[in-house]
Design a protein around this motif. Structure first.
Motif, short mmCIF file in Angstrom:
data_model
loop_
_atom_site.label_atom_id
_atom_site.label_comp_id
_atom_site.label_asym_id
_atom_site.label_seq_id
_atom_site.Cartn_x
_atom_site.Cartn_y
_atom_site.Cartn_z
N LEU A 78 0.87 -1.17 0.00
CA LEU A 78 0.00 0.00 0.00
C LEU A 78 0.90 1.22 0.00
O LEU A 78 1.80 1.33 0.84
CB LEU A 78 -0.91 -0.01 1.22
N ALA A 79 0.70 2.10 -0.96
CA ALA A 79 1.55 3.29 -1.07
C ALA A 79 0.69 4.55 -1.13
O ALA A 79 -0.41 4.55 -1.70
CB ALA A 79 2.43 3.19 -2.31
N SER A 80 1.22 5.59 -0.50
CA SER A 80 0.56 6.90 -0.54
C SER A 80 1.65 7.96 -0.57
O SER A 80 2.85 7.65 -0.62
CB SER A 80 -0.35 7.10 0.67
N THR A 81 1.25 9.21 -0.51
CA THR A 81 2.23 10.30 -0.51
C THR A 81 3.05 10.33 0.77
O THR A 81 4.08 10.98 0.83
CB THR A 81 1.52 11.64 -0.69
N THR A 82 2.57 9.61 1.79
CA THR A 82 3.26 9.63 3.10
C THR A 82 4.15 8.41 3.31
O THR A 82 4.82 8.31 4.34
CB THR A 82 2.23 9.70 4.24
N GLY A 83 4.16 7.46 2.37
CA GLY A 83 5.01 6.28 2.53
C GLY A 83 4.35 5.03 2.00
O GLY A 83 3.36 5.10 1.24
N SER A 84 4.89 3.88 2.40
CA SER A 84 4.35 2.60 1.93
C SER A 84 4.42 1.57 3.04
O SER A 84 5.18 1.72 4.01
CB SER A 84 5.12 2.11 0.70
N SER A 85 3.62 0.50 2.87
CA SER A 85 3.60 -0.55 3.89
C SER A 85 3.14 -1.86 3.24
O SER A 85 2.28 -1.86 2.37
CB SER A 85 2.64 -0.16 5.02
N GLY A 86 3.74 -2.97 3.69
CA GLY A 86 3.31 -4.28 3.24
C GLY A 86 2.00 -4.68 3.90
O GLY A 86 1.85 -4.53 5.11
N ILE A 87 1.06 -5.14 3.08
CA ILE A 87 -0.27 -5.48 3.62
C ILE A 87 -0.82 -6.72 2.92
O ILE A 87 -0.28 -7.20 1.93
CB ILE A 87 -1.26 -4.30 3.46
N GLN A 88 -1.92 -7.24 3.50
CA GLN A 88 -2.70 -8.28 2.84
C GLN A 88 -4.00 -7.66 2.37
O GLN A 88 -4.73 -7.03 3.14
CB GLN A 88 -3.00 -9.43 3.78
N MET A 89 -4.28 -7.83 1.08
CA MET A 89 -5.52 -7.31 0.51
C MET A 89 -6.58 -8.39 0.57
O MET A 89 -6.36 -9.51 0.09
CB MET A 89 -5.29 -6.89 -0.95
N ASN A 90 -7.70 -8.06 1.13
CA ASN A 90 -8.82 -8.99 1.24
C ASN A 90 -9.97 -8.49 0.38
O ASN A 90 -10.60 -7.47 0.69
CB ASN A 90 -9.28 -9.09 2.70
N GLY A 91 -10.22 -9.21 -0.72
CA GLY A 91 -11.34 -8.87 -1.57
C GLY A 91 -12.59 -9.56 -1.05
O GLY A 91 -12.64 -10.79 -0.98
N ILE A 92 -13.59 -8.80 -0.67
CA ILE A 92 -14.74 -9.36 0.04
C ILE A 92 -16.06 -9.00 -0.64
O ILE A 92 -16.14 -8.04 -1.41
CB ILE A 92 -14.79 -8.87 1.50
N ASN A 93 -17.06 -9.81 -0.32
CA ASN A 93 -18.45 -9.47 -0.61
C ASN A 93 -18.99 -8.81 0.65
O ASN A 93 -19.15 -9.48 1.68
CB ASN A 93 -19.25 -10.74 -0.95
N PRO A 94 -19.26 -7.51 0.65
CA PRO A 94 -19.62 -6.79 1.89
C PRO A 94 -20.78 -7.40 2.66
O PRO A 94 -20.74 -7.47 3.89
CB PRO A 94 -19.97 -5.38 1.38
N GLU A 95 -21.81 -7.87 1.95
CA GLU A 95 -22.97 -8.44 2.64
C GLU A 95 -22.58 -9.72 3.39
O GLU A 95 -22.97 -9.92 4.54
CB GLU A 95 -24.08 -8.72 1.64
N GLN A 96 -21.83 -10.59 2.73
CA GLN A 96 -21.37 -11.82 3.39
C GLN A 96 -20.44 -11.49 4.55
O GLN A 96 -20.56 -12.07 5.64
CB GLN A 96 -20.64 -12.71 2.39
N GLU A 97 -19.53 -10.57 4.33
CA GLU A 97 -18.52 -10.26 5.34
C GLU A 97 -19.13 -9.64 6.58
O GLU A 97 -18.67 -9.90 7.70
CB GLU A 97 -17.46 -9.31 4.74
N ASN A 98 -20.15 -8.83 6.41
CA ASN A 98 -20.79 -8.20 7.57
C ASN A 98 -21.47 -9.23 8.47
O ASN A 98 -21.62 -9.02 9.67
CB ASN A 98 -21.80 -7.15 7.11
N VAL A 99 -21.88 -10.36 7.89
CA VAL A 99 -22.47 -11.44 8.68
C VAL A 99 -21.39 -12.25 9.37
O VAL A 99 -21.50 -12.59 10.55
CB VAL A 99 -23.35 -12.36 7.80
N VAL A 100 -20.31 -12.55 8.67
CA VAL A 100 -19.26 -13.43 9.19
C VAL A 100 -18.36 -12.71 10.19
O VAL A 100 -18.02 -13.26 11.25
CB VAL A 100 -18.41 -14.00 8.03
#
Length: 404
Positions: free
Chosen positions: A103-125
């Motif tokens: 993840l990068a922005s004007t303030t720096g960068s950081s290693g992350i895990q991207m989680n692609g989700i279905n919002p309706e399912q995720e809000n239940v789980v």
């Protein structure tokens, strides 16, 4: 007869006996409250782990978690989802696409895990929407929205509405990037987890990875925690080529922490009772020395050494066991009250608590599963405490004892 004598003997000096009984009760109260606090903390951590981070079960392709290759998406997704829906133990499930990147922005960068989700399912789980502390979350009509953890947002000096760039490799091994706008900031009870995870909509991440309509992970929530192993085995028998893991396997450090805390709580009880043993020994030794002539008389009248040892042991046991009901009942009352209203530890440092995965409000739980173990510890303490006074009594000679 020995039993009656032992009971009467401990009440010859009532104040001294009450001091020992109350000392044992206080020691047990402290030890049991520590156990209750630990149990409440572990229950809170497990609940947070299951209902926020990993669920009861997760399903992946066998090699996916070794390298997190985007091409290793679930090959049997439609039949797998159908089987999950037909499994009565399953309360809810959610599909996810996963990518490791930057993840990068004007303030720096950081290693992350991207989680692609279905919002309706995720809000239940995982109740992700309830963890939002800023922003409105995903808007259906908008693309390339992102939810970021509070700790990562603070570290990167990001706010709702800021733009960031996500970079990862697609299924062909090519570097790909996408511009996203922060739609919300979330906060869970685990700040370390918040720092390394971001959430985007699954279709957006799949477009980046070139795996439209696919998923790398299925997170399953069950109706009861106790159903985890049986449900895992049932699904594993039907999908032998997939990796189906329980929360204990997904987070072995949490499972180890629970085991370590159980052992630690017994150690604390042992230390408390060990310290109390010296007071019990002192009390019993004084009682023996005060009754030297009486003991000599009983030995002269035919009391053998086994009976004398039993007398000392019973007196010690009565003194020790006498504090058990008081200690347990007072600990039960306090732990029940705190379990209902909670114990707020925010003053000790909210960030410190969250860094270990605990919320700032702990609900202690009376350790009914440890009652038998604690009583065994008490009985061992009584036996050890009686040894030295009993030895001193057994060394008395009837003729010499009667002269004193």
């Amino acid at each position: 007869m020995i039993l009656i004598m032992a009971w009467r003997n401990i009440w010859r000096n009532k104040s001294r006996s009450f001091v020992i009984i109350l000392s044992v009760a206080l020691g047990l109260f402290a030890g049991i409250m520590v156990q209750a606090l630990y149990k409440g903390m572990m229950r809170d951590r497990i609940k947070s782990l299951i209902y926020t981070e990993v669920g009861h079960l997760q399903i992946h392709e066998n090699e996916f978690k070794k390298e997190y290759e985007p091409s290793l998406y679930l090959q049997q997704l439609p039949s797998l989802i159908q089987q999950i829906k037909q499994t009565p133990q399953v309360k809810a499930f959610a599909t996810r696409s996963i990518a490791q990147g930057m993840l990068a922005s004007t303030t720096g960068s950081s290693g992350i895990q991207m989680n692609g989700i279905n919002p309706e399912q995720e809000n239940v789980v995982s109740a992700l929407k309830n963890k939002l502390i800023a922003g409105s979350g995903f808007q259906n009509q908008k693309k390339n929205q992102l939810l970021i953890g509070k700790k990562l947002a603070k570290k990167m000096k990001l706010e709702v509405g800021n733009k960031i760039v996500l970079t990862c490799t697609d299924q062909e091994g090519n570097m790909v990037s996408g511009a996203y706008r922060i739609a919300g900031i979330f906060q869970s009870s685990n700040s370390m987890w918040d720092e390394r995870n971001v959430f985007v909509q699954q279709d957006d991440l799949n477009d980046m990875l070139g795996i439209a309509g696919e998923s790398h992970e299925i997170v399953i929530l069950l109706h009861q925690d106790e159903l985890t192993l049986t449900t895992q085995q049932k699904l594993q028998n039907q999908f032998k080529k997939l990796e189906i893991e329980t929360w204990q396997e997904l987070s072995p450090e949490t499972d180890l922490m629970v085991s370590a805390v159980d052992i630690t709580s017994y150690i604390i009880i042992g230390i408390i009772l060990f310290a109390l043993a010296f007071g019990i020994i002192n009390t019993m030794l004084m009682a023996i020395l005060e009754r030297t002539r009486e003991i000599g008389m009983m030995m002269a009248l035919g009391m053998n050494k086994l009976q004398l040892f039993s007398l000392v042991l019973l007196e010690t046991t009565f003194l020790t066991i006498g504090g058990v009901p008081i200690g347990y009942s007072s600990a039960w009352l306090l732990s029940t009250y705190l379990h209902k209203y909670g114990l707020n530890w925010e003053s000790m440092g909210e960030e410190m608590m969250r860094s270990f995965g605990f919320s700032t409000t702990i609900y202690p739980e009376f350790p009914t599963d440890k009652i038998a173990g604690t009583i065994i510890f008490v009985l061992i303490t009584a036996f050890i405490s009686c040894l030295y006074p009993a030895i001193k009594a057994l060394q008395l000679q009837p003729v010499e004892a009667l002269r004193k």
